[in-house]
Scaffold this motif. Sequence first.
Motif, PDB file in Angstrom:
ATOM      1  N   GLU A  77       0.821  -1.206   0.000  1.00  0.00           N
ATOM      2  CA  GLU A  77       0.000   0.000   0.000  1.00  0.00           C
ATOM      3  C   GLU A  77       0.856   1.257   0.000  1.00  0.00           C
ATOM      4  O   GLU A  77       0.469   2.284  -0.551  1.00  0.00           O
ATOM      5  CB  GLU A  77      -0.927   0.007   1.212  1.00  0.00           C
ATOM      6  N   LEU A  78       2.025   1.161   0.601  1.00  0.00           N
ATOM      7  CA  LEU A  78       2.882   2.339   0.693  1.00  0.00           C
ATOM      8  C   LEU A  78       3.369   2.808  -0.674  1.00  0.00           C
ATOM      9  O   LEU A  78       3.572   4.010  -0.889  1.00  0.00           O
ATOM     10  CB  LEU A  78       4.085   2.034   1.609  1.00  0.00           C
ATOM     11  N   VAL A  79       3.554   1.874  -1.602  1.00  0.00           N
ATOM     12  CA  VAL A  79       4.102   2.237  -2.918  1.00  0.00           C
ATOM     13  C   VAL A  79       3.022   2.375  -3.985  1.00  0.00           C
ATOM     14  O   VAL A  79       3.335   2.614  -5.147  1.00  0.00           O
ATOM     15  CB  VAL A  79       5.144   1.193  -3.369  1.00  0.00           C
ATOM     16  N   THR A  80       1.773   2.247  -3.604  1.00  0.00           N
ATOM     17  CA  THR A  80       0.707   2.388  -4.599  1.00  0.00           C
ATOM     18  C   THR A  80       0.531   3.851  -4.988  1.00  0.00           C
ATOM     19  O   THR A  80       0.825   4.764  -4.211  1.00  0.00           O
ATOM     20  CB  THR A  80      -0.632   1.850  -4.058  1.00  0.00           C
ATOM     21  N   ARG A  81       0.069   4.069  -6.181  1.00  0.00           N
ATOM     22  CA  ARG A  81      -0.246   5.401  -6.692  1.00  0.00           C
ATOM     23  C   ARG A  81      -1.682   5.417  -7.203  1.00  0.00           C
ATOM     24  O   ARG A  81      -2.071   4.469  -7.909  1.00  0.00           O
ATOM     25  CB  ARG A  81       0.717   5.800  -7.817  1.00  0.00           C
ATOM     26  N   PRO A  82      -2.476   6.415  -6.871  1.00  0.00           N
ATOM     27  CA  PRO A  82      -2.115   7.574  -6.049  1.00  0.00           C
ATOM     28  C   PRO A  82      -1.932   7.216  -4.579  1.00  0.00           C
ATOM     29  O   PRO A  82      -2.371   6.156  -4.125  1.00  0.00           O
ATOM     30  CB  PRO A  82      -3.314   8.506  -6.246  1.00  0.00           C
ATOM     31  N   ILE A  83      -1.299   8.122  -3.845  1.00  0.00           N
ATOM     32  CA  ILE A  83      -1.003   7.883  -2.443  1.00  0.00           C
ATOM     33  C   ILE A  83      -2.297   7.800  -1.632  1.00  0.00           C
ATOM     34  O   ILE A  83      -3.225   8.591  -1.829  1.00  0.00           O
ATOM     35  CB  ILE A  83      -0.113   9.011  -1.887  1.00  0.00           C
ATOM     36  N   THR A  84      -2.349   6.850  -0.733  1.00  0.00           N
ATOM     37  CA  THR A  84      -3.487   6.746   0.194  1.00  0.00           C
ATOM     38  C   THR A  84      -3.096   7.381   1.522  1.00  0.00           C
ATOM     39  O   THR A  84      -2.088   7.000   2.128  1.00  0.00           O
ATOM     40  CB  THR A  84      -3.864   5.273   0.413  1.00  0.00           C
ATOM     41  N   TRP A  85      -3.872   8.354   1.953  1.00  0.00           N
ATOM     42  CA  TRP A  85      -3.547   9.036   3.206  1.00  0.00           C
ATOM     43  C   TRP A  85      -3.941   8.182   4.406  1.00  0.00           C
ATOM     44  O   TRP A  85      -3.172   8.074   5.366  1.00  0.00           O
ATOM     45  CB  TRP A  85      -4.266  10.388   3.262  1.00  0.00           C
ATOM     46  N   ILE A  86      -5.098   7.578   4.346  1.00  0.00           N
ATOM     47  CA  ILE A  86      -5.565   6.731   5.439  1.00  0.00           C
ATOM     48  C   ILE A  86      -5.357   5.271   5.041  1.00  0.00           C
ATOM     49  O   ILE A  86      -5.739   4.871   3.928  1.00  0.00           O
ATOM     50  CB  ILE A  86      -7.058   6.978   5.735  1.00  0.00           C
ATOM     51  N   PRO A  87      -4.750   4.449   5.885  1.00  0.00           N
ATOM     52  CA  PRO A  87      -4.539   3.032   5.543  1.00  0.00           C
ATOM     53  C   PRO A  87      -5.856   2.325   5.228  1.00  0.00           C
ATOM     54  O   PRO A  87      -6.827   2.448   5.969  1.00  0.00           O
ATOM     55  CB  PRO A  87      -3.891   2.463   6.812  1.00  0.00           C
ATOM     56  N   ARG A  88      -5.874   1.608   4.108  1.00  0.00           N
ATOM     57  CA  ARG A  88      -7.085   0.888   3.728  1.00  0.00           C
ATOM     58  C   ARG A  88      -7.306  -0.332   4.615  1.00  0.00           C
ATOM     59  O   ARG A  88      -8.438  -0.644   5.000  1.00  0.00           O
ATOM     60  CB  ARG A  88      -6.966   0.454   2.264  1.00  0.00           C
ATOM     61  N   ASN A  89      -6.222  -1.026   4.907  1.00  0.00           N
ATOM     62  CA  ASN A  89      -6.298  -2.200   5.776  1.00  0.00           C
ATOM     63  C   ASN A  89      -5.235  -2.060   6.878  1.00  0.00           C
ATOM     64  O   ASN A  89      -4.135  -2.609   6.758  1.00  0.00           O
ATOM     65  CB  ASN A  89      -6.059  -3.491   4.990  1.00  0.00           C
ATOM     66  N   PRO A  90      -5.539  -1.305   7.926  1.00  0.00           N
ATOM     67  CA  PRO A  90      -4.540  -1.078   8.991  1.00  0.00           C
ATOM     68  C   PRO A  90      -4.034  -2.389   9.570  1.00  0.00           C
ATOM     69  O   PRO A  90      -4.794  -3.343   9.770  1.00  0.00           O
ATOM     70  CB  PRO A  90      -5.316  -0.268  10.028  1.00  0.00           C
ATOM     71  N   THR A  91      -2.729  -2.421   9.829  1.00  0.00           N
ATOM     72  CA  THR A  91      -2.108  -3.626  10.365  1.00  0.00           C
ATOM     73  C   THR A  91      -1.099  -3.254  11.437  1.00  0.00           C
ATOM     74  O   THR A  91      -0.464  -2.186  11.370  1.00  0.00           O
ATOM     75  CB  THR A  91      -1.404  -4.420   9.257  1.00  0.00           C
ATOM     76  N   LEU A  92      -0.963  -4.141  12.418  1.00  0.00           N
ATOM     77  CA  LEU A  92       0.035  -3.958  13.479  1.00  0.00           C
ATOM     78  C   LEU A  92       1.263  -4.838  13.257  1.00  0.00           C
ATOM     79  O   LEU A  92       2.133  -4.914  14.130  1.00  0.00           O
ATOM     80  CB  LEU A  92      -0.588  -4.280  14.842  1.00  0.00           C
ATOM     81  N   ASP A  93       1.328  -5.469  12.095  1.00  0.00           N
ATOM     82  CA  ASP A  93       2.467  -6.352  11.805  1.00  0.00           C
ATOM     83  C   ASP A  93       3.788  -5.586  11.828  1.00  0.00           C
ATOM     84  O   ASP A  93       4.832  -6.157  12.175  1.00  0.00           O
ATOM     85  CB  ASP A  93       2.286  -7.021  10.443  1.00  0.00           C
ATOM     86  N   ASN A  94       3.760  -4.326  11.438  1.00  0.00           N
ATOM     87  CA  ASN A  94       4.998  -3.546  11.435  1.00  0.00           C
ATOM     88  C   ASN A  94       5.541  -3.348  12.840  1.00  0.00           C
ATOM     89  O   ASN A  94       6.767  -3.316  13.039  1.00  0.00           O
ATOM     90  CB  ASN A  94       4.750  -2.178  10.791  1.00  0.00           C
ATOM     91  N   TYR A  95       4.656  -3.230  13.817  1.00  0.00           N
ATOM     92  CA  TYR A  95       5.109  -3.083  15.203  1.00  0.00           C
ATOM     93  C   TYR A  95       5.708  -4.391  15.711  1.00  0.00           C
ATOM     94  O   TYR A  95       6.693  -4.388  16.455  1.00  0.00           O
ATOM     95  CB  TYR A  95       3.938  -2.636  16.089  1.00  0.00           C
ATOM     96  N   VAL A  96       5.105  -5.510  15.302  1.00  0.00           N
ATOM     97  CA  VAL A  96       5.678  -6.810  15.674  1.00  0.00           C
ATOM     98  C   VAL A  96       7.066  -6.956  15.063  1.00  0.00           C
ATOM     99  O   VAL A  96       8.018  -7.381  15.733  1.00  0.00           O
ATOM    100  CB  VAL A  96       4.756  -7.950  15.208  1.00  0.00           C
ATOM    101  N   ALA A  97       7.192  -6.577  13.792  1.00  0.00           N
ATOM    102  CA  ALA A  97       8.492  -6.660  13.119  1.00  0.00           C
ATOM    103  C   ALA A  97       9.508  -5.724  13.751  1.00  0.00           C
ATOM    104  O   ALA A  97      10.700  -6.052  13.839  1.00  0.00           O
ATOM    105  CB  ALA A  97       8.325  -6.338  11.632  1.00  0.00           C
ATOM    106  N   ALA A  98       9.057  -4.548  14.208  1.00  0.00           N
ATOM    107  CA  ALA A  98       9.978  -3.591  14.820  1.00  0.00           C
ATOM    108  C   ALA A  98      10.618  -4.173  16.077  1.00  0.00           C
ATOM    109  O   ALA A  98      11.802  -3.919  16.361  1.00  0.00           O
ATOM    110  CB  ALA A  98       9.241  -2.295  15.151  1.00  0.00           C
ATOM    111  N   PHE A  99       9.858  -4.985  16.822  1.00  0.00           N
ATOM    112  CA  PHE A  99      10.390  -5.564  18.051  1.00  0.00           C
ATOM    113  C   PHE A  99      11.134  -6.877  17.815  1.00  0.00           C
ATOM    114  O   PHE A  99      11.944  -7.279  18.665  1.00  0.00           O
ATOM    115  CB  PHE A  99       9.257  -5.793  19.056  1.00  0.00           C
TER     116      PHE A  99
END
Length: 281
Positions: free
Chosen positions: A44-66
């Motif tokens: 979703e981050l690289v899609t065009r046009p840019i989406t301001w609000i996440p279409r499918n919010p996920t917490l996987d990035n926080y899991v990956a950060a830890f």
Amino acid sequence: MTSPVYASPWSGPRLRWIAAAIVVLNGFFPALWILLTSLKTEAELVTRPITWIPRNPTLDNYVAAFTDQPLLKFLANSAAVAAISTVVTLIVSALAAYAIARLNLRHRQWILTAIVASSMFPLITLLVPIFETMRGLGLLNTYLALVLPYTVLSLPVCTLVLVSFFQSIPRDIENAAMIDGCTRLGALWRVVVPLAAPGVFTAGILSFVNAWDEFLLALSLNSNPSMRTLPVGITLYQTEFVFPWPVISAALVVAIVPIAILIAVFQERVVSGLTQGGLKG
């Protein structure tokens, strides 16, 4: 008959509201954008046009950060360094500010000028001397390697903040405490410092934030992976060919939260300290 006065839309309260909105937008938009990015997927981050609000919010990035990096260790290192340097800075700056505000020092104005001048050197110009000093003392890859420089770098600003508050406290209060048996140091810690609480909190927040956010010294003085602080640790998520913005954004949100909580808890005292310090200075 007098002609009506034309009220410009760019004057008065309206202009102040516009200026305030610009300041708030400039301050909060980057943090909001980082938060929204941390909830997006890579696709979703690289899609065009840019989406301001996440279409499918996920917490996987926080899991990956830890899990991708020892983020909790980075947090603990930053918290320890920032807390210790803040306590030492407040103790030393309180003593220095009290001496400047209360003792009959010769060339007091020159001392204040020197304090201000010492804070104007760019950190990059001090990096080599600080590194050589820490290496000579055998302190590289230790908390003290960062605590000592952070304390020295925060002392000028914190001292100036406390000087303005100590000067506003009547001397009669200290004299009464010393008549009751307090020493001068006792009067400082039991009377002056509590009365100057807004200034103390302001100086403490400034010192803590400076230590929490600092990157250059943390990168140069602590190369041991177990001693890395949060700003340096966040840079480790990227690799030669991969730059995971959502995961990095999640780590940045985690880094922002402690400071946001600290400011929220002590908001009234910090605002009071900044405004009173500006008026008294």
